[in-house]
Scaffold this active site. Structure first.
Site, PDB file in Angstrom:
ATOM      1  N   ASP A 141       7.026  10.408 -11.209  1.00  0.00           N
ATOM      2  CA  ASP A 141       5.665   9.985 -10.871  1.00  0.00           C
ATOM      3  C   ASP A 141       4.760  11.154 -10.491  1.00  0.00           C
ATOM      4  O   ASP A 141       5.222  12.274 -10.274  1.00  0.00           O
ATOM      5  CB  ASP A 141       5.700   8.950  -9.724  1.00  0.00           C
ATOM      6  N   ASN A 178      10.760   0.078   1.719  1.00  0.00           N
ATOM      7  CA  ASN A 178      10.508  -1.275   1.203  1.00  0.00           C
ATOM      8  C   ASN A 178      11.228  -1.512  -0.126  1.00  0.00           C
ATOM      9  O   ASN A 178      10.986  -2.502  -0.805  1.00  0.00           O
ATOM     10  CB  ASN A 178       8.999  -1.517   1.047  1.00  0.00           C
ATOM     11  N   HIS A 204      11.086   0.479  -2.809  1.00  0.00           N
ATOM     12  CA  HIS A 204      10.452   1.003  -4.028  1.00  0.00           C
ATOM     13  C   HIS A 204      11.286   2.126  -4.645  1.00  0.00           C
ATOM     14  O   HIS A 204      11.992   2.856  -3.950  1.00  0.00           O
ATOM     15  CB  HIS A 204       8.994   1.429  -3.794  1.00  0.00           C
ATOM     16  N   GLU A 253       6.250  -0.524  -6.446  1.00  0.00           N
ATOM     17  CA  GLU A 253       6.228  -1.222  -5.159  1.00  0.00           C
ATOM     18  C   GLU A 253       6.774  -2.638  -5.318  1.00  0.00           C
ATOM     19  O   GLU A 253       6.874  -3.160  -6.442  1.00  0.00           O
ATOM     20  CB  GLU A 253       4.779  -1.271  -4.638  1.00  0.00           C
TER      21      GLU A 253
HETATM   22  C1  F6R Z   1       9.333  10.241  -5.430  1.00  0.00           C
HETATM   23  C2  F6R Z   1       9.557   8.825  -5.552  1.00  0.00           C
HETATM   24  C3  F6R Z   1       9.755   7.929  -4.377  1.00  0.00           C
HETATM   25  C4  F6R Z   1      10.703   8.475  -3.316  1.00  0.00           C
HETATM   26  C5  F6R Z   1      10.791   7.504  -2.148  1.00  0.00           C
HETATM   27  C6  F6R Z   1      11.644   8.039  -1.012  1.00  0.00           C
HETATM   28  O1  F6R Z   1       9.203  10.841  -6.710  1.00  0.00           O
HETATM   29  O2  F6R Z   1       9.539   8.383  -6.640  1.00  0.00           O
HETATM   30  O3  F6R Z   1      10.230   6.680  -4.827  1.00  0.00           O
HETATM   31  O4  F6R Z   1      11.963   8.697  -3.859  1.00  0.00           O
HETATM   32  O5  F6R Z   1       9.527   7.228  -1.657  1.00  0.00           O
HETATM   33  O6  F6R Z   1      10.941   9.088  -0.400  1.00  0.00           O
HETATM   34  P1  F6R Z   1      11.646  10.003   0.705  1.00  0.00           P
HETATM   35  O7  F6R Z   1      12.726  10.731   0.017  1.00  0.00           O
HETATM   36  O8  F6R Z   1      10.535  10.936   1.156  1.00  0.00           O
HETATM   37  O9  F6R Z   1      12.116   9.094   1.769  1.00  0.00           O
END
Ligand code: F6R
Length: 251
Positions: A67, A136, A138, A143
């Protein structure tokens, strides 16, 4: 889903880096799907060390990231593009033309999504996709409520995700409101998936992933239907799982 339980974040990063390294050693032309965020920082650091130590080249590896924020250039310190160069690409020998992220400055983001899907297809699909998970549930920026059939698309970020990511920005107002993300079906098309989970704050979602239903309200729940998912989770993250589920999987 295969669960590998490790002691802490550091051991998770070492185990994950080794896992990625083995993929590249076995298949030097691998297409790696990569993630950003706090969870993967240690993994990239370990991977850089391993590359140096074992003189492993990433010359033929191709990568596609999950992303990117809409509205941020690749030079913006908060872009995922910048994050990837800073934490990985600038420290290994991967050629600049071999790594890819969605273009956050694309004039027509919907067209950029289409281009990105085609790019992944033209690379022959993703051999190994690295994932973190949001509290959550994701994955990528998909989401809760995102269709399991979704392909790369533009998303409006939820307030909870913007707040979680605000720690990287000067203020909450500066966190973009939209992003381009691989869709859930795009991620599920990967041949193998490696999900990293660490910390107490992820224990709840890991518990839901294990014992909860297959439900679009928990995007990561789709991973249960993928034939080749490995989860590397630390002791804090697995603290709400059943002991029986852990014992067979302890490393
Ligand atoms: C990042 C991504 C997100 C993260 C997720 C966990 O490219 O796609 O889905 O993997 O938000 O984030 P952290 O590792 O900061 O807890």
């Amino acid at each position: 889903m295969k669960l590998v339980v490790v002691k802490n974040d550091q051991e998770m990063s070492q185990t994950a880096a080794r896992f990625i390294m083995e993929q590249v050693k076995r298949h030097p032309h691998s297409v790696l799907g990569l993630a950003t965020g706090g969870t993967v920082v240690g993994t990239y650091a370990q991977l850089i060390d391993l590359c140096k130590l074992e003189k492993q080249s990433f010359q033929h590896v191709r990568t596609v990231n999950l992303d990117e924020y809409v509205g941020l250039s690749s030079e913006n310190l908060n872009s995922y593009h910048y994050f990837m160069r800073d934490h990985l690409f600038d420290h290994i020998d991967i050629p600049v033309e071999n790594y890819h992220l969605p273009n956050g400055l694309a004039k027509i983001p919907a067209n950029e999504c289409e281009r990105y899907e085609q790019l992944i297809e033209s690379l022959g699909g993703i051999d190994l996709q690295l994932l973190g998970i949001g509290r959550n549930g994701h994955i990528g920026f998909n989401e809760p409520g995102t269709s399991f059939l979704s392909r790369t698309h533009v998303v409006r970020l939820t307030e909870s995700t913007r707040q979680a990511n605000a720690r990287y920005f000067p203020s909450l107002e500066e966190v973009p409101t939209e992003a381009i993300t691989m869709g859930i079906a795009t991620i599920m098309n990967s041949k193998k998936i490696l999900l990293l989970v660490s910390g107490k704050h992820k224990a709840n979602i890991l518990q839901q992933l294990f014992y909860g239903p297959l439900d679009e309200r928990i995007p990561a729940s789709i991973l249960k239907t993928h034939p080749h998912v490995t989860i590397i989770a630390d002791e804090e993250a697995v603290s709400l799982l059943d002991r029986n589920d852990l014992e067979v999987n302890m490393t």
